[in-house]
Design a protein around this motif. Structure first.
Motif, short mmCIF file in Angstrom:
data_model
loop_
_atom_site.label_atom_id
_atom_site.label_comp_id
_atom_site.label_asym_id
_atom_site.label_seq_id
_atom_site.Cartn_x
_atom_site.Cartn_y
_atom_site.Cartn_z
N ARG A 1 0.84 -1.21 0.00
CA ARG A 1 0.00 0.00 0.00
C ARG A 1 0.87 1.26 0.00
O ARG A 1 0.51 2.26 -0.63
N HIS A 2 1.99 1.21 0.71
CA HIS A 2 2.91 2.35 0.70
C HIS A 2 3.45 2.62 -0.70
O HIS A 2 3.82 3.75 -1.03
N LEU A 3 3.50 1.58 -1.53
CA LEU A 3 3.96 1.74 -2.91
C LEU A 3 2.85 2.18 -3.85
O LEU A 3 3.07 2.35 -5.05
N GLY A 4 1.64 2.33 -3.32
CA GLY A 4 0.54 2.85 -4.12
C GLY A 4 -0.40 1.81 -4.71
O GLY A 4 -1.31 2.16 -5.47
N HIS A 5 -0.20 0.55 -4.36
CA HIS A 5 -1.06 -0.51 -4.89
C HIS A 5 -2.36 -0.63 -4.08
O HIS A 5 -2.42 -0.24 -2.91
N THR A 6 -3.37 -1.17 -4.71
CA THR A 6 -4.64 -1.47 -4.04
C THR A 6 -4.57 -2.92 -3.57
O THR A 6 -4.38 -3.83 -4.38
N VAL A 7 -4.71 -3.14 -2.26
CA VAL A 7 -4.39 -4.45 -1.69
C VAL A 7 -5.50 -4.93 -0.77
O VAL A 7 -6.10 -4.14 -0.03
N GLN A 8 -5.76 -6.24 -0.80
CA GLN A 8 -6.72 -6.87 0.10
C GLN A 8 -6.17 -8.20 0.59
O GLN A 8 -5.75 -9.04 -0.20
N ASP B 1 12.15 -21.24 0.85
CA ASP B 1 13.41 -21.42 1.57
C ASP B 1 13.14 -22.03 2.93
O ASP B 1 12.72 -21.35 3.86
N THR B 2 13.39 -23.33 3.05
CA THR B 2 13.12 -24.02 4.31
C THR B 2 14.11 -23.64 5.40
O THR B 2 13.89 -23.95 6.57
N GLY B 3 15.17 -22.97 5.04
CA GLY B 3 16.14 -22.53 6.04
C GLY B 3 15.74 -21.27 6.78
O GLY B 3 16.38 -20.90 7.76
N LYS B 4 14.69 -20.62 6.31
CA LYS B 4 14.25 -19.37 6.93
C LYS B 4 13.41 -19.65 8.18
O LYS B 4 12.65 -20.62 8.24
N SER B 5 13.52 -18.76 9.13
CA SER B 5 12.82 -18.94 10.41
C SER B 5 11.32 -18.84 10.29
O SER B 5 10.58 -19.46 11.05
N SER B 6 10.86 -18.05 9.34
CA SER B 6 9.44 -17.71 9.25
C SER B 6 9.16 -17.04 7.92
O SER B 6 10.08 -16.55 7.25
N THR B 7 7.89 -17.00 7.57
CA THR B 7 7.51 -16.25 6.37
C THR B 7 7.67 -14.75 6.61
O THR B 7 7.95 -14.00 5.68
N CYS B 8 7.50 -14.32 7.85
CA CYS B 8 7.70 -12.90 8.16
C CYS B 8 9.13 -12.47 7.87
O CYS B 8 9.36 -11.37 7.35
N GLU B 9 10.10 -13.32 8.20
CA GLU B 9 11.48 -12.98 7.86
C GLU B 9 11.65 -12.88 6.35
O GLU B 9 12.37 -12.01 5.84
N MET B 10 10.97 -13.75 5.61
CA MET B 10 11.07 -13.74 4.16
C MET B 10 10.43 -12.50 3.55
O MET B 10 10.90 -11.97 2.54
N VAL B 11 9.33 -12.03 4.14
CA VAL B 11 8.72 -10.78 3.68
C VAL B 11 9.65 -9.61 3.93
O VAL B 11 9.79 -8.71 3.09
N TYR B 12 10.30 -9.63 5.09
CA TYR B 12 11.31 -8.59 5.37
C TYR B 12 12.40 -8.63 4.31
O TYR B 12 12.80 -7.59 3.77
N ASP B 13 12.90 -9.82 3.98
CA ASP B 13 13.92 -9.96 2.94
C ASP B 13 13.41 -9.46 1.59
O ASP B 13 14.16 -8.84 0.83
N PHE B 14 12.15 -9.73 1.29
CA PHE B 14 11.54 -9.28 0.05
C PHE B 14 11.52 -7.75 -0.03
O PHE B 14 11.88 -7.17 -1.06
N ILE B 15 11.13 -7.13 1.07
CA ILE B 15 11.08 -5.66 1.10
C ILE B 15 12.48 -5.08 0.95
O ILE B 15 12.72 -4.17 0.15
N ALA B 16 13.42 -5.61 1.74
CA ALA B 16 14.79 -5.09 1.70
C ALA B 16 15.44 -5.39 0.35
O ALA B 16 16.13 -4.53 -0.23
N GLY B 17 15.21 -6.60 -0.16
CA GLY B 17 15.82 -6.98 -1.43
C GLY B 17 15.31 -6.16 -2.60
O GLY B 17 16.04 -5.96 -3.58
N SER B 18 14.09 -5.68 -2.50
CA SER B 18 13.52 -4.87 -3.58
C SER B 18 14.01 -3.43 -3.56
O SER B 18 13.69 -2.65 -4.45
N GLY B 19 14.78 -3.10 -2.52
CA GLY B 19 15.33 -1.74 -2.42
C GLY B 19 14.40 -0.74 -1.77
O GLY B 19 14.60 0.48 -1.92
N HIS B 20 13.40 -1.23 -1.02
CA HIS B 20 12.42 -0.33 -0.42
C HIS B 20 12.36 -0.46 1.10
O HIS B 20 11.30 -0.30 1.70
N ALA B 21 13.50 -0.71 1.72
CA ALA B 21 13.52 -0.89 3.18
C ALA B 21 13.01 0.35 3.90
O ALA B 21 12.50 0.25 5.03
N GLU B 22 13.12 1.49 3.27
CA GLU B 22 12.65 2.74 3.91
C GLU B 22 11.14 2.77 4.06
O GLU B 22 10.59 3.61 4.80
#
Length: 336
Positions: free
Chosen positions: A42-49, A134-155
């Motif tokens: 949503r911060h990126l301007g998408h319509t989300v549900q 990635d079965t080595g990840k602790s949680s899907t929440c960690e993976m979402v964090y990686d997704f956000i940071a990896g996309s260059g939008h950690a801010e």
């Protein structure tokens, strides 16, 4: 399934209509990851549900945005309309459509782009156009964090996003106890703390937010429904439907119960079986080298992680418990 990094450039493109879903009876990681992604997109301007296949535990209602989530079973028409019009569908914390209960056939048939973010074993990769498993990840929440940071939008990570993601990490790592708590988890938490996350608030909402009946239920179960088989280094908790009715147990009230017997010295495997209306639900936890995922897949139509998995059985409670005991004998060499 193409790497999820392939959609990074598209995130800053034209606004899209995006649906996010998770497995049925979502826990803290499922709800936290979907809501964390919801706030970010949503911060990126998408319509989300966000659409949940079923209801969820009361103790995740505090998460920012939880009041916007659609329960598919309660709001079927609105949910179906949203899904039919979605351009993207993010599937979080599950990797087979069957984990979405009555949504499964609808999701499988959707023509939109499907994107997977999950950490369970044996994903159905053919169902998704993009994704990361990635079965080595602790949680899907960690993976979402990686997704956000990896996309260059950690801010774009604000306090609402941070609270949701932290909650899922705490829950799925057993408050940073489990072996999946790698250094990357602590780096993530350090960053969220730097952004202003108040971790005490999240812990209180997750663990100090139950009703009295749940505590009395736990005492009853541990006293009367737990069996310990020291010859197999295993503990079993089997809960009949009458107990759920007696203590007015709701969705989420049994969360974490399977972990209690692991505190018994020498116990390597715990099985928890709950008598639900339509089926018997199994949860398995282990310590060390016993593979819960293979055990659940072999005997109870389930699966999950190496040390944590789930399953099901349509047989009556007494029959499925007997099957569990027989399975212990067959796996005795792995439990010594």
């Amino acid at each position: 399934m193409q790497p999820i990094s392939e959609i990074y450039p598209l995130l800053s493109g034209p606004a899209r209509r995006i649906a996010i879903t998770m497995h049925q009876k979502p826990d803290a990681d499922a709800m936290g990851s979907t809501l964390g992604l919801y706030h970010f997109l949503r911060h990126l301007g998408h319509t989300v549900q966000v659409i949940s296949p079923t209801n969820w535990a009361r103790w995740v209602d505090w998460m920012p945005g939880a009041d916007t989530v659609l329960d598919f079973e309660l709001h079927r028409k609105k949910s179906e309309d949203w899904l039919q019009e979605a351009e993207w569908l993010f599937c979080l914390d599950f990797n087979h459509m069957g984990r979405t209960k009555s949504m499964a056939s609808l999701l499988s048939a959707l023509p939109c782009t499907k994107i997977l973010i999950d950490h369970h074993q044996e994903p159905d990769e053919a169902m998704f156009q993009y994704g990361v498993s990635d079965t080595g990840k602790s949680s899907t929440c960690e993976m979402v964090y990686d997704f956000i940071a990896g996309s260059g939008h950690a801010e774009k990570i604000d306090i609402a996003t941070a609270e949701c993601l932290y909650a899922g990490v705490v829950a799925d790592t057993g408050s940073f106890r489990f072996s999946s708590t790698h250094a990357s988890v602590h780096h993530m938490v350090a960053h969220l703390k730097e952004l202003g996350l108040e971790h005490t608030k999240v812990h209180e909402q997750l663990y100090d937010n139950y009703l009295e009946n749940r505590l009395r239920f736990l005492g009853h179960v541990l006293m009367n429904r737990m069996e310990v088989y020291y010859e197999y280094n295993t503990a079993l908790i089997s809960i009949p439907k009458a107990d759920l009715l007696r203590f007015d147990i709701k969705t989420g009230d049994t969360e974490g119960l399977v972990n209690y017997p692991l505190s018994i010295q020498g116990i390597k495997l715990v099985g928890l079986c709950i008598d639900r209306d339509e089926e018997r639900k199994w949860s398995f936890r282990s310590k060390g080298e016993f593979d819960c995922n293979t055990f659940a897949r072999s005997y109870f139509e389930g699966g999950g992680h190496f040390n944590a998995a789930g399953g099901r059985d349509s047989a009556p409670l007494t029959d499925t418990v007997r099957r569990f005991k027989e399975a212990l004998k067959e796996n005795s060499s792995f439990l010594q």
